[in-house]
Write a protein that holds these residues in place. Structure first.
Motif, PDB file in Angstrom:
ATOM      1  N   TYR A   5       0.827  -1.200   0.000  1.00 56.81           N
ATOM      2  CA  TYR A   5       0.000   0.000   0.000  1.00 56.81           C
ATOM      3  C   TYR A   5       0.866   1.256   0.000  1.00 56.81           C
ATOM      4  O   TYR A   5       1.977   1.243   0.534  1.00 56.81           O
ATOM      5  CB  TYR A   5      -0.927  -0.001   1.219  1.00 56.81           C
ATOM      6  CG  TYR A   5      -2.142  -0.879   1.048  1.00 56.81           C
ATOM      7  CD1 TYR A   5      -2.056  -2.112   0.410  1.00 56.81           C
ATOM      8  CD2 TYR A   5      -3.382  -0.480   1.517  1.00 56.81           C
ATOM      9  CE1 TYR A   5      -3.167  -2.913   0.246  1.00 56.81           C
ATOM     10  CE2 TYR A   5      -4.505  -1.287   1.365  1.00 56.81           C
ATOM     11  CZ  TYR A   5      -4.381  -2.505   0.724  1.00 56.81           C
ATOM     12  OH  TYR A   5      -5.484  -3.299   0.566  1.00 56.81           O
ATOM     13  N   PRO A   6       0.372   2.355  -0.579  1.00 58.70           N
ATOM     14  CA  PRO A   6       1.131   3.605  -0.565  1.00 58.70           C
ATOM     15  C   PRO A   6       1.497   3.992   0.872  1.00 58.70           C
ATOM     16  O   PRO A   6       0.676   3.908   1.782  1.00 58.70           O
ATOM     17  CB  PRO A   6       0.146   4.622  -1.164  1.00 58.70           C
ATOM     18  CG  PRO A   6      -0.779   3.812  -1.998  1.00 58.70           C
ATOM     19  CD  PRO A   6      -0.904   2.485  -1.308  1.00 58.70           C
ATOM     20  N   LEU A   7       2.757   4.403   1.049  1.00 62.74           N
ATOM     21  CA  LEU A   7       3.289   4.711   2.370  1.00 62.74           C
ATOM     22  C   LEU A   7       3.430   6.220   2.528  1.00 62.74           C
ATOM     23  O   LEU A   7       4.065   6.885   1.705  1.00 62.74           O
ATOM     24  CB  LEU A   7       4.649   4.018   2.547  1.00 62.74           C
ATOM     25  CG  LEU A   7       5.443   4.315   3.817  1.00 62.74           C
ATOM     26  CD1 LEU A   7       4.661   3.871   5.051  1.00 62.74           C
ATOM     27  CD2 LEU A   7       6.808   3.615   3.750  1.00 62.74           C
ATOM     28  N   ILE A   8       2.835   6.769   3.580  1.00 59.30           N
ATOM     29  CA  ILE A   8       2.928   8.190   3.878  1.00 59.30           C
ATOM     30  C   ILE A   8       3.631   8.330   5.221  1.00 59.30           C
ATOM     31  O   ILE A   8       3.208   7.756   6.224  1.00 59.30           O
ATOM     32  CB  ILE A   8       1.529   8.846   3.935  1.00 59.30           C
ATOM     33  CG1 ILE A   8       0.840   8.690   2.570  1.00 59.30           C
ATOM     34  CG2 ILE A   8       1.632  10.317   4.314  1.00 59.30           C
ATOM     35  CD1 ILE A   8      -0.605   9.156   2.555  1.00 59.30           C
ATOM     36  N   VAL A   9       4.746   9.090   5.226  1.00 57.73           N
ATOM     37  CA  VAL A   9       5.584   9.213   6.417  1.00 57.73           C
ATOM     38  C   VAL A   9       5.747  10.683   6.766  1.00 57.73           C
ATOM     39  O   VAL A   9       5.984  11.521   5.885  1.00 57.73           O
ATOM     40  CB  VAL A   9       6.976   8.582   6.181  1.00 57.73           C
ATOM     41  CG1 VAL A   9       7.802   8.614   7.468  1.00 57.73           C
ATOM     42  CG2 VAL A   9       6.850   7.158   5.665  1.00 57.73           C
ATOM     43  N   GLY A  10       5.608  11.020   8.045  1.00 52.94           N
ATOM     44  CA  GLY A  10       5.845  12.400   8.449  1.00 52.94           C
ATOM     45  C   GLY A  10       5.128  12.759   9.733  1.00 52.94           C
ATOM     46  O   GLY A  10       4.451  11.929  10.350  1.00 52.94           O
ATOM     47  N   SER A  11       5.266  14.006  10.120  1.00 52.70           N
ATOM     48  CA  SER A  11       4.558  14.528  11.283  1.00 52.70           C
ATOM     49  C   SER A  11       3.059  14.518  11.012  1.00 52.70           C
ATOM     50  O   SER A  11       2.613  14.335   9.877  1.00 52.70           O
ATOM     51  CB  SER A  11       5.021  15.954  11.565  1.00 52.70           C
ATOM     52  OG  SER A  11       4.617  16.807  10.493  1.00 52.70           O
ATOM     53  N   GLY A  12       2.290  14.774  12.051  1.00 47.69           N
ATOM     54  CA  GLY A  12       0.842  14.861  11.862  1.00 47.69           C
ATOM     55  C   GLY A  12       0.470  15.903  10.835  1.00 47.69           C
ATOM     56  O   GLY A  12      -0.428  15.694  10.003  1.00 47.69           O
ATOM     57  N   THR A  13       1.173  17.020  10.852  1.00 46.18           N
ATOM     58  CA  THR A  13       0.915  18.096   9.892  1.00 46.18           C
ATOM     59  C   THR A  13       1.201  17.631   8.468  1.00 46.18           C
ATOM     60  O   THR A  13       0.384  17.822   7.558  1.00 46.18           O
ATOM     61  CB  THR A  13       1.787  19.324  10.211  1.00 46.18           C
ATOM     62  OG1 THR A  13       1.469  19.781  11.522  1.00 46.18           O
ATOM     63  CG2 THR A  13       1.564  20.442   9.208  1.00 46.18           C
ATOM     64  N   THR A  14       2.353  16.999   8.290  1.00 43.07           N
ATOM     65  CA  THR A  14       2.737  16.522   6.954  1.00 43.07           C
ATOM     66  C   THR A  14       1.745  15.488   6.433  1.00 43.07           C
ATOM     67  O   THR A  14       1.288  15.558   5.283  1.00 43.07           O
ATOM     68  CB  THR A  14       4.152  15.913   6.995  1.00 43.07           C
ATOM     69  OG1 THR A  14       5.081  16.936   7.363  1.00 43.07           O
ATOM     70  CG2 THR A  14       4.541  15.329   5.646  1.00 43.07           C
TER      71      THR A  14
END
Length: 471
Positions: free
Chosen positions: A370-379
């Motif tokens: 699945y597509p992976l999204i990494v970062g802070s809550g804002t990002t």
């Protein structure tokens, strides 16, 4: 002057899980903080349900398979070692317990109709809709594993399109049970006159079809929704025709916004051609999120998770999804397209582009595709909003990574950012799962194929959620 900027779409959100250890992101069961090995304990699921409701998730969507992943290396050794959806337990057994500790969370349950009796299935789900007070959905699947056919004593999968012909008839018979046997006001509970049910308002179902026959009265009186919320993930031409004809929620794959938007536009157009309101279909994309207080901490968490993940286990899962033993190819060898009876939308990728094992391993760095999204809550919040606005989808199926940590992280870091931007609810609506998702009452609308199977005297009496609740 008219408002040219419509109210921004609020994001719908399901947790995506399975009654097993390794669901999508394989290998992470070995992480010291992961608790998925407790999947056979009821408290694991009731705690999860309470967590998700605290986070205002719309639903817990529980996947399921019949059969095992035995295509990779032509055996199940890696499947057993890495617990790739094996062992796995029946998802419907979890619902009553989770419903007892929540009031609003919906439950989408995957059931493969190829191995079910329509009557027994319809009775089970109508019963669950009663017990949950209208919070049940059904993800309709027809199966894609040859191992499942052997388990139930058949030689192999039916042809892909034939499975959908059978699915149409299965659903038709379920509609007759759920919508056509009992009138809305059949139950009287009249103690004085000793009439619990008015006999004139209960009707026999008569069905003689290609695959199924049935005659008699459905045993379950009308539940809140009558028909559970219908989900589907068909992406082949035949699957899309089925999904856009019946489904209220459709799951699609994809990581490129332009490709996702193309699928969304096609689904909405097909729904319109079938006489349905395109906006009555909610479209979800599966995602994986790793988040923390800052982008740097999130990247560090990802690196930590990747040390425990198993890209090869991801390949073994993928092999069964496409019906091709990927172990046969060198890491840098282009994998040729082969027509199989497995998941057409996944398999077609080999036709459209050059893909090697190395490509797939990179894609499965967390053990899942699945597509992976990494970062802070804002990002993460900004990326989710951008994906919604660019593609026209309605929401996401959020996979777990390290359980239950990843859900706690999402609720702590991402949900407040979405709420601050006005893109996620701050409280639940009243009413059934269908009303919460689609905002048109508890029952399917008149422009749905179910209409032709309803009791004539019931069509005008459909219980609708009071509109002031959603004003």
């Amino acid at each position: 002057m008219s408002n040219l900027n419509p109210t921004p779409k609020k994001i719908l959100l399901n947790a995506f899980d399975m009654n097993c250890v390794g669901h999508i992101n394989h290998g992470l069961w070995t992480h010291p903080r992961d608790e998925s090995h407790r999947f056979n304990e009821l408290s694991y699921w009731t705690d999860l349900a309470k967590t998700l409701e605290d986070g205002l998730f719309d639903g817990l969507f529980i996947a399921d398979i019949t059969g095992v992943y035995d295509v990779y290396q032509n055996n199940i050794d890696l499947t057993l070692k890495e617990s790739i959806q094996l062992p796995s337990h029946d998802p419907s057994t979890l619902v009553s317990a989770m419903a007892a500790v929540t009031q609003n969370l919906g439950f989408g349950i995957t059931v493969n109709l190829s191995y079910e009796s329509p009557y027994q299935f319809a009775r089970r789900f109508a019963s669950l809709d009663h017990l949950t007070q209208g919070r049940i959905g059904w993800n309709i699947v027809t199966g894609y594993l040859d191992s499942a056919q052997r388990l139930i004593g058949q030689s192999g999968l039916k042809d892909h399109d034939l499975r959908y012909i059978q699915a149409e008839e299965f659903l038709t018979l379920c509609y007759k049970f759920w919508e056509g046997s009992w009138e809305n006001d059949a139950i009287l509970k009249d103690k004085k006159n000793r009439i619990f049910t008015d006999p004139t308002k209960v009707h026999q179902v008569q069905h003689n079809g290609q695959f199924y026959q049935s005659q008699g009265v459905f045993q379950v009186s009308p539940s809140v929704q009558r028909t559970p919320v219908l989900f589907q993930a068909g992406a082949s031409p035949r699957g899309l025709a089925f999904a856009t004809g019946h489904a209220e929620g459709i799951f699609i794959g994809g990581d490129q916004p332009e490709k996702i938007k193309k699928q969304v536009d096609q689904i909405r157009q097909l729904a319109k051609e079938q006489g349905r309101n395109p906006d009555d279909i909610k479209i979800f994309v599966g995602i994986t999120v790793v988040t923390d207080a800052t982008d740097k901490l999130a990247q560090e968490k990802l690196a930590e998770y990747q040390r425990y993940a198993s890209p090869e286990a991801g390949l073994a899962h993928y092999s069964s999804s496409v019906g091709i033993d990927l172990a046969k190819f060198a890491d840098d060898e282009a994998i040729p397209y082969q027509k199989t009876n497995s998941i057409a939308s996944v398999n077609n990728k080999f036709k459209e582009q050059k893909i090697t094992r190395n490509d797939l391993k990179a894609q499965h760095s967390l053990g899942g595709r699945y597509p992976l999204i990494v970062g802070s809550g804002t990002t993460v919040a900004e990326k989710l909003i951008q994906l919604i606005d660019e593609t026209g989808i309605d929401g996401f199926n959020l996979t777990r990574t390290v359980a239950p940590e990843s859900h706690h992280d999402f609720i702590r870091f991402v949900i407040p950012e979405l709420q601050q931007r006005g893109r996620f609810k701050t409280q639940y609506e009243h009413g059934s799962l269908r009303h919460k998702l689609i905002n048109h009452g508890d029952r399917l609308p008149k422009n749905h194929p179910v209409e032709q199977f309803r009791c004539p005297s019931s069509t005008g009496l459909l219980r609708q959620t009071v509109q002031t609740e959603s004003a």
